[in-house]
Design an enzyme around this catalytic site. Structure first.
Site, PDB file in Angstrom:
ATOM      1  N   GLY A 242       1.012  -1.229   0.032  1.00 54.66           N
ATOM      2  CA  GLY A 242       0.019   0.038  -0.031  1.00 54.66           C
ATOM      3  C   GLY A 242       0.833   1.384  -0.159  1.00 54.66           C
ATOM      4  O   GLY A 242       1.979   1.344  -0.485  1.00 54.66           O
ATOM      5  N   GLY A 243       0.213   2.317   0.369  1.00 56.95           N
ATOM      6  CA  GLY A 243       1.020   3.610   0.709  1.00 56.95           C
ATOM      7  C   GLY A 243       2.160   3.526   1.421  1.00 56.95           C
ATOM      8  O   GLY A 243       3.274   4.419   1.356  1.00 56.95           O
TER       9      GLY A 243
ATOM     10  N   GLY B 112      24.884  14.031 -28.556  1.00 61.85           N
ATOM     11  CA  GLY B 112      24.287  14.354 -27.113  1.00 61.85           C
ATOM     12  C   GLY B 112      24.964  13.872 -25.924  1.00 61.85           C
ATOM     13  O   GLY B 112      25.031  14.420 -24.806  1.00 61.85           O
ATOM     14  N   ALA B 113      25.216  12.536 -26.056  1.00 59.04           N
ATOM     15  CA  ALA B 113      25.908  11.633 -24.921  1.00 59.04           C
ATOM     16  C   ALA B 113      27.259  12.377 -24.315  1.00 59.04           C
ATOM     17  O   ALA B 113      27.603  12.421 -23.227  1.00 59.04           O
ATOM     18  CB  ALA B 113      25.899  10.242 -25.261  1.00 59.04           C
TER      19      ALA B 113
HETATM   20  C1  HXC Z   1      -3.339  -4.782  11.742  1.00 62.93           C
HETATM   21  C2  HXC Z   1      -2.195  -6.556  11.123  1.00 62.93           C
HETATM   22  C3  HXC Z   1      -2.252  -5.884   9.854  1.00 62.93           C
HETATM   23  C4  HXC Z   1      -2.717  -4.486   9.698  1.00 62.93           C
HETATM   24  C5  HXC Z   1      -1.270  -7.871   9.679  1.00 62.93           C
HETATM   25  N1  HXC Z   1      -1.698  -7.566  10.756  1.00 62.93           N
HETATM   26  N2  HXC Z   1      -1.451  -6.643   9.163  1.00 62.93           N
HETATM   27  N3  HXC Z   1      -2.908  -5.840  12.036  1.00 62.93           N
HETATM   28  N4  HXC Z   1      -3.129  -4.171  10.608  1.00 62.93           N
HETATM   29  N5  HXC Z   1      -2.470  -3.866   8.472  1.00 62.93           N
HETATM   30  C6  HXC Z   1      -1.669  -8.703  11.879  1.00 62.93           C
HETATM   31  C7  HXC Z   1      -2.336  -9.717  11.640  1.00 62.93           C
HETATM   32  O1  HXC Z   1      -3.631  -9.692  12.257  1.00 62.93           O
HETATM   33  C8  HXC Z   1      -1.509 -11.062  12.438  1.00 62.93           C
HETATM   34  O2  HXC Z   1      -1.996 -10.798  13.889  1.00 62.93           O
HETATM   35  C9  HXC Z   1      -0.331 -10.567  12.396  1.00 62.93           C
HETATM   36  O3  HXC Z   1      -0.259  -9.119  12.022  1.00 62.93           O
HETATM   37  C10 HXC Z   1       0.671 -11.265  11.330  1.00 62.93           C
HETATM   38  O4  HXC Z   1      -0.194 -11.139  10.168  1.00 62.93           O
HETATM   39  P1  HXC Z   1      -0.414 -12.682   9.412  1.00 62.93           P
HETATM   40  O5  HXC Z   1      -1.331 -12.376   8.256  1.00 62.93           O
HETATM   41  O6  HXC Z   1      -0.537 -13.696  10.308  1.00 62.93           O
HETATM   42  O7  HXC Z   1       1.078 -12.767   8.767  1.00 62.93           O
HETATM   43  P2  HXC Z   1       1.504 -13.152   7.307  1.00 62.93           P
HETATM   44  O8  HXC Z   1       0.712 -14.639   6.988  1.00 62.93           O
HETATM   45  O9  HXC Z   1       3.026 -13.382   7.135  1.00 62.93           O
HETATM   46  O10 HXC Z   1       0.836 -12.047   6.243  1.00 62.93           O
HETATM   47  C11 HXC Z   1       1.469 -10.929   6.397  1.00 62.93           C
HETATM   48  C12 HXC Z   1       0.718  -9.795   5.276  1.00 62.93           C
HETATM   49  C13 HXC Z   1      -0.615  -9.979   5.840  1.00 62.93           C
HETATM   50  C14 HXC Z   1       0.992 -10.178   4.108  1.00 62.93           C
HETATM   51  C15 HXC Z   1       1.256  -8.509   5.712  1.00 62.93           C
HETATM   52  O11 HXC Z   1      -1.069  -9.872   7.256  1.00 62.93           O
HETATM   53  C16 HXC Z   1      -1.525  -8.787   5.025  1.00 62.93           C
HETATM   54  O12 HXC Z   1      -2.006  -8.838   4.058  1.00 62.93           O
HETATM   55  N6  HXC Z   1      -1.848  -7.926   5.830  1.00 62.93           N
HETATM   56  C17 HXC Z   1      -2.694  -6.570   5.366  1.00 62.93           C
HETATM   57  C18 HXC Z   1      -1.745  -5.761   4.446  1.00 62.93           C
HETATM   58  C19 HXC Z   1      -2.599  -4.633   3.871  1.00 62.93           C
HETATM   59  O13 HXC Z   1      -3.461  -4.867   3.214  1.00 62.93           O
HETATM   60  N7  HXC Z   1      -2.083  -3.373   4.628  1.00 62.93           N
HETATM   61  C20 HXC Z   1      -2.869  -2.283   4.456  1.00 62.93           C
HETATM   62  C21 HXC Z   1      -2.163  -1.692   3.353  1.00 62.93           C
HETATM   63  S1  HXC Z   1      -2.932  -0.103   3.009  1.00 62.93           S
HETATM   64  P3  HXC Z   1      -1.709 -11.768  14.905  1.00 62.93           P
HETATM   65  O14 HXC Z   1      -2.486 -11.296  16.147  1.00 62.93           O
HETATM   66  O15 HXC Z   1      -2.417 -13.185  14.347  1.00 62.93           O
HETATM   67  O16 HXC Z   1      -0.186 -12.101  14.980  1.00 62.93           O
HETATM   68  C22 HXC Z   1      -1.642   0.670   3.726  1.00 62.93           C
HETATM   69  C23 HXC Z   1      -2.177   2.299   3.300  1.00 62.93           C
HETATM   70  C24 HXC Z   1      -0.754   2.975   3.766  1.00 62.93           C
HETATM   71  O17 HXC Z   1      -0.809   0.411   4.403  1.00 62.93           O
HETATM   72  C25 HXC Z   1      -1.376   4.670   3.197  1.00 62.93           C
HETATM   73  C26 HXC Z   1      -0.148   5.403   3.351  1.00 62.93           C
HETATM   74  C27 HXC Z   1      -0.641   6.686   2.719  1.00 62.93           C
END
Ligand code: HXC
Length: 540
Positions: A196-197, A431-432
């Site tokens: 994401g961001g 040019g280079a």
């Molecule tokens: C809260 C989160 C989290 C999140 C993961 N966890 N991402 N908690 N917010 N964004 C937590 C899970 O619930 C889990 O908790 C622990 O972290 C580990 O995650 P798993 O899924 O078990 O691990 P894994 O299988 O290795 O997968 C990792 C992952 C996946 C690929 C990162 O967790 C995932 O897809 N997360 C969401 C990613 C996402 O879409 N994020 C938002 C992006 S948008 P427990 O308690 O079980 O340990 C963004 C916007 C930013 O970031 C904008 C800026 C301008």
């Protein structure tokens, strides 16, 4: 609960607070809270992290920093939802002290640096409002202290439960990355997911390190891509280290594992100043600055169409053959690397005849332009080794904007006021020629090997334009005549566009001497005056 009541008892009952039992209870409470911070997401999650071949946030900092120098900040900071919890009490994972990121400062090679390291074992290292505040705090202090910032990223992105608060937190980090840009070096190490961001903080920093088969960077993940476009792609294919260091050019260094990545970050820092007005450390060397290398005299092949390895030239010229290459696998037709000559750190840009004959294409232009801008921002001398037959021709390049991208390199070199030393080893066409740190765009010291060919274009192209329609025999004769007249450094030498003819074996000595001559350039009053303006408009 026992620890909690002890804590509140002390706060609300001053008369009892002097009592040694309460003091002991408070100590226990603090120790327990500290232990919670230390264990992060707990043994099970740490084990999971290790099973993936990943180190924990603290283990990483231990390897990154000089032994015993880490000073942690905000270890007991908790997310807003947990700020009134009893110390030491068990809570949900998002209430873990430290809030998923370890921050502070330490030293690398004895020099102060600021660091943050996201803890994937705590809510997936996701960024909450307070997690962001901790990162902002070290960024602010890094700017004030004029010390580099190194961020270790291992995070699921914005903490979903905190919604817009975490988005705002990201934006606060982005703002500081931009304000710090060109002021202190900023290095991002991607050691897990970065989606994401969230990828935009690293993208705003100077260098991105990634770990193969372990870290990812993408805006939208494979699932969303499958749903939206029906495309099937793995995380590694989409945004793994190889993808970003070979195809996209988003990242700069691909590493084998966490240990390798952290060692390489330490190595890179040895070439950089701590801030833009500081000097990069000058390291003592056993390699004499006057050392000659006879192999260089015969390195350039007699046939102008034959390639040779410009990396060999670099290694024969710099201290101890050592250099630190940035983006070695992306746009390999230009080499961008840090090295030292007579102990002084330099940024080297070199055409590589081994790939596409060293032509400048879009990627090579962008790669070199960003490198030149970094070097200039931090007042590192720029050494340019030129063997370039021109910009790469073709519809693919033209239609995707080689004019715009090539202009970035032209702009970057012209704008750069760092010491600029240029050696033309062979071709400097068209040019280079102008672009590659020529005298005309403020090159300070320019030299040419006897094999230099400084001309508008090569013989075949020139004769094709000037003698269209001639027979094959006539064309051959014209080509020989053109080569004799134009494919040499003579005119450039006679006009002072290059300062001297340089015996290849003397290249190191010439550079070492030049660096000494120019060492005060860009410092205090010798800074070149710029027109008063807000900022230039580099063609992005
Ligand atoms: C809260 C989160 C989290 C999140 C993961 N966890 N991402 N908690 N917010 N964004 C937590 C899970 O619930 C889990 O908790 C622990 O972290 C580990 O995650 P798993 O899924 O078990 O691990 P894994 O299988 O290795 O997968 C990792 C992952 C996946 C690929 C990162 O967790 C995932 O897809 N997360 C969401 C990613 C996402 O879409 N994020 C938002 C992006 S948008 P427990 O308690 O079980 O340990 C963004 C916007 C930013 O970031 C904008 C800026 C301008």
């Amino acid at each position: 609960q026992r620890l909690a009541s002890a804590f509140y008892y002390r706060k609300s009952s001053p008369s009892h607070s002097l009592h040694s039992t309460s003091d002991n209870d408070l100590q226990h409470a603090l120790t327990a809270e500290d232990a919670l911070a230390e264990e992060g997401g707990g043994a099970e999650r740490v084990e999971k992290q290790h099973a993936k071949g990943k180190l924990t946030a603290r283990e990483r900092l231990h390897l990154l920093l000089d032994v015993g120098t880490f000073c942690e900040w905000d270890r007991l900071v908790v997310s807003r939802d947990h700020v009134h919890d009893a110390p030491g009490a068990r809570r949900d994972i998002a209430g873990t002290p430290g809030d998923g990121v370890v921050t502070g400062h330490g030293r690398i090679h004895g020099r102060p640096v600021f660091v943050y390291s996201q803890d994937f074992t705590v809510a997936g290292g996701s960024l909450s409002e307070t997690h962001a505040e901790k990162i902002c705090k070290v960024l602010d202090r890094a700017i004030e202290s004029r010390a580099p910032l190194i961020g270790i990223n291992d995070s699921g992105g914005a903490r979903i439960q905190e919604g817009v608060l975490s988005l705002g937190g990201y934006a606060e980090v982005f703002k500081r990355n931009v304000l710090a840009s060109g002021y202190i070096p900023q290095i991002s190490v991607i050691m897990g997911p970065c989606a994401g961001g969230a990828v935009y903080s690293p993208a705003l920093t100077d260098f991105i390190f990634m770990v193969r088969r372990q870290s990812n960077m993408f805006l939208t993940g494979p699932e969303v891509i499958r749903a939206a476009l029906g495309e099937s792609v793995t995380s590694e294919q989409l945004g793994g280290a190889d993808t970003h260091t070979r195809r996209s050019g988003v990242a700069h260094v691909a590493c084998d594992d966490d240990v390798d990545a952290l060692q390489r970050v330490r190595e890179l820092l040895s070439y950089l100043p701590s801030w833009w007005m500081g000097d990069a450390p000058r390291l003592p060397t056993d390699d004499p600055p006057e050392r000659e290398d006879a192999v260089l005299d015969r390195l350039v092949p007699a046939d102008p169409n034959e390639a040779y390895d410009m990396r060999e030239v670099i290694e024969r010229v710099v201290d101890g053959e050592e250099h630190f290459e940035i983006q070695p696998d992306w746009a390999p037709n230009v080499i961008t690397t840090f090295a030292r000559i007579d102990g002084r750190a330099v940024a080297i840009v070199a055409n590589q005849p081994r790939h596409v004959a060293g032509c400048l294409d879009m990627d090579a232009s962008v790669k070199a332009a960003r490198f030149v801008r970094f070097a200039d921002a931090f007042r590192l001398p720029i050494v340019t080794l030129v063997d370039v037959p021109g910009f790469l021709p073709g519809t693919q390049q033209e239609h995707h904007g080689i004019i715009r991208h090539g202009a970035k390199l032209l702009y970057a070199y012209t704008e750069a006021s760092s010491p600029k030393l240029t050696v033309v080893t062979r071709k400097a066409y068209g040019g280079a020629y102008c672009v590659m740190s020529s005298k005309h765009i403020r090159g300070d010291l320019n030299s040419a090997w006897p094999s230099a060919e400084i001309a508008v274009m090569g013989a075949r192209g020139a004769v094709g334009v000037l003698h269209r329609g001639d027979s094959a025999d006539e064309l051959q004769a014209h080509e020989a005549e053109y080569a004799r007249r134009y494919l040499n450094p003579l005119t450039a030498l006679r006009r002072g566009f290059v300062d001297c003819l340089l015996q290849p074996r003397r290249t190191r000595a010439w550079l070492a001497q030049g660096l000494e001559l120019l060492q005060r350039k860009g410092v205090d009053s010798s800074r070149e005056p710029m027109l008063p303006k807000k900022h230039g408009n580099i063609p992005l």
